[in-house]
Design an enzyme around this catalytic site. Structure first.
Site, PDB file in Angstrom:
ATOM      1  N   GLY A  27       1.642  -1.083   1.377  1.00 14.34           N
ATOM      2  CA  GLY A  27       2.767  -1.017   0.350  1.00 14.34           C
ATOM      3  C   GLY A  27       3.409  -2.389  -0.090  1.00 14.34           C
ATOM      4  CG  HIS A  33      -1.693  -4.469  -2.687  1.00 11.60           C
ATOM      5  ND1 HIS A  33      -0.567  -4.968  -2.612  1.00 11.60           N
ATOM      6  CD2 HIS A  33      -2.192  -4.679  -1.548  1.00 11.60           C
ATOM      7  CE1 HIS A  33      -0.290  -5.286  -1.400  1.00 11.60           C
ATOM      8  NE2 HIS A  33      -1.279  -5.104  -0.893  1.00 11.60           N
ATOM      9  CD  GLN A  57      -1.756  -4.326  10.267  1.00 18.25           C
ATOM     10  OE1 GLN A  57      -2.263  -3.373  10.143  1.00 18.25           O
ATOM     11  NE2 GLN A  57      -1.864  -5.339   9.388  1.00 18.25           N
TER      12      GLN A  57
HETATM   13  O1  PAF Z   1      -4.148  -5.927   4.843  1.00 24.49           O
HETATM   14  C1  PAF Z   1      -3.408  -5.076   5.127  1.00 24.49           C
HETATM   15  O2  PAF Z   1      -2.455  -4.624   4.314  1.00 24.49           O
HETATM   16  C2  PAF Z   1      -3.396  -4.340   6.662  1.00 24.49           C
HETATM   17  O3  PAF Z   1      -3.817  -5.203   7.301  1.00 24.49           O
HETATM   18  C3  PAF Z   1      -4.378  -3.289   6.374  1.00 24.49           C
HETATM   19  C4  PAF Z   1      -5.771  -3.451   6.121  1.00 24.49           C
HETATM   20  C5  PAF Z   1      -3.851  -2.287   5.289  1.00 24.49           C
HETATM   21  C6  PAF Z   1      -4.306  -2.366   7.680  1.00 24.49           C
HETATM   22  O4  PAF Z   1      -3.003  -2.092   8.111  1.00 24.49           O
END
Ligand code: PAF
Length: 280
Positions: A27, A33, A57
């Site tokens: 997001g 993006h 993560q």
């Molecule tokens: O790069 C990101 O935003 C995140 O590491 C991902 C690939 C969406 C995984 O949560």
């Protein structure tokens, strides 16, 4: 824009499409993006943007808590770039009670750089990306080169698990002044935003030194740390590594990845460039 919340709905939506392009995100969408969404739009019948701030993560709870969450705006932006669907599950949908499976990629590509600075980070990334690729039945998935190490980890897991998804690397998207686009940039104060420009400046300086004939990786590291120091930045790491294996290079006779991680104020930023030696 249709927002779906469950893996079952995502599977239903993707079942009838001839090709599915997935753009996995956490997001706080920005132009970087959106360049991935446009690339996906050009190549696939159905374009899905996933928006999930993946708790597994983050090794720093404060970082997770501070991560921007802007879902309604994200959905509008995704639509404007050509996405068909936003998949925005909650944590219980991705990690239901009793969830016990994790994808762990071994070796230097997960142990060095971000892997060394953020223990467990790539297990979280590999697990959630594998789940997203499978849930979306993705034909192609789009990742930015800014997270070069993440891209290598994802390519490795897709090869090793024989997932039928093509991983499409996309160039780092930069602001006009050179700062790599990142959701974290929003958290920079105006003075820190100016200080952060030392990061692309340092990468550019290393490229110039290399093009002038320098072959010692240590000299490139000194150039980068010097430019960062002038701006008052003390990096977590500055690394000159093989772009495929992330093994450190001592001399530079072929293209290398120059990777930087540094805090600017309380915001941790990363950036990298592939540097090509003179005549390389
Ligand atoms: O790069 C990101 O935003 C995140 O590491 C991902 C690939 C969406 C995984 O949560």
């Amino acid at each position: 824009m249709r927002i779906i919340r469950t893996i079952d709905e995502l599977r239903d939506a993707s079942r009838s499409a001839a090709s599915i392009g997935l753009v996995p995100t956490m997001g706080a969408l920005h132009e970087g993006h959106l360049s991935l969404v446009r690339a996906a739009r050009a190549e696939n019948e159905l374009v899905v943007v996933s928006v999930f701030v993946n708790p597994t993560q983050f090794n720093d709870p404060a970082d997770l808590a501070a991560y921007p969450r802007t879902e309604a705006r994200d959905a509008d932006l995704a639509a404007s770039a050509g996405a068909d669907l936003v998949f925005a599950p909650n944590a219980a949908e991705m990690y239901p009670e009793g969830h016990a499976t994790s994808v762990h990629v071994t070796g230097p590509i997960t142990e060095v750089l971000e892997g060394a600075s953020r223990p467990g980070h790539f297990d979280g990334v590999a697990t959630v990306v594998a789940k997203l690729l499978i849930a979306a039945q993705a034909t192609r998935a789009y990742f930015g080169q800014k997270d070069a190490q993440q891209l290598l980890v994802v390519q490795r897991l897709v090869r090793d698990l024989r997932l039928p998804t093509e991983i499409v690397p996309c160039p780092t998207s930069r602001e006009t002044d050179g700062l790599a686009r990142s959701s974290r940039n929003e958290r920079l104060s105006a003075p820190d935003r100016a200080v952060a420009l030392a990061i692309p400046r340092a990468l550019a300086a290393a490229a110039v030194v290399l093009a002038a004939g320098e072959t010692r990786a240590s000299a490139l590291v000194s150039t980068v740390t010097g430019v960062l120091a002038e701006a008052g930045l003390e990096p977590e790491y500055v690394a000159i590594v093989d772009p495929e294996t992330l093994v450190r290079r001592v001399t530079v006779e072929a293209p290398v990845l120059c990777a930087i991680a540094t805090r600017v104020g309380d915001v941790r930023l990363i950036d990298n460039e592939i540097l090509v030696p003179a005549g390389g």
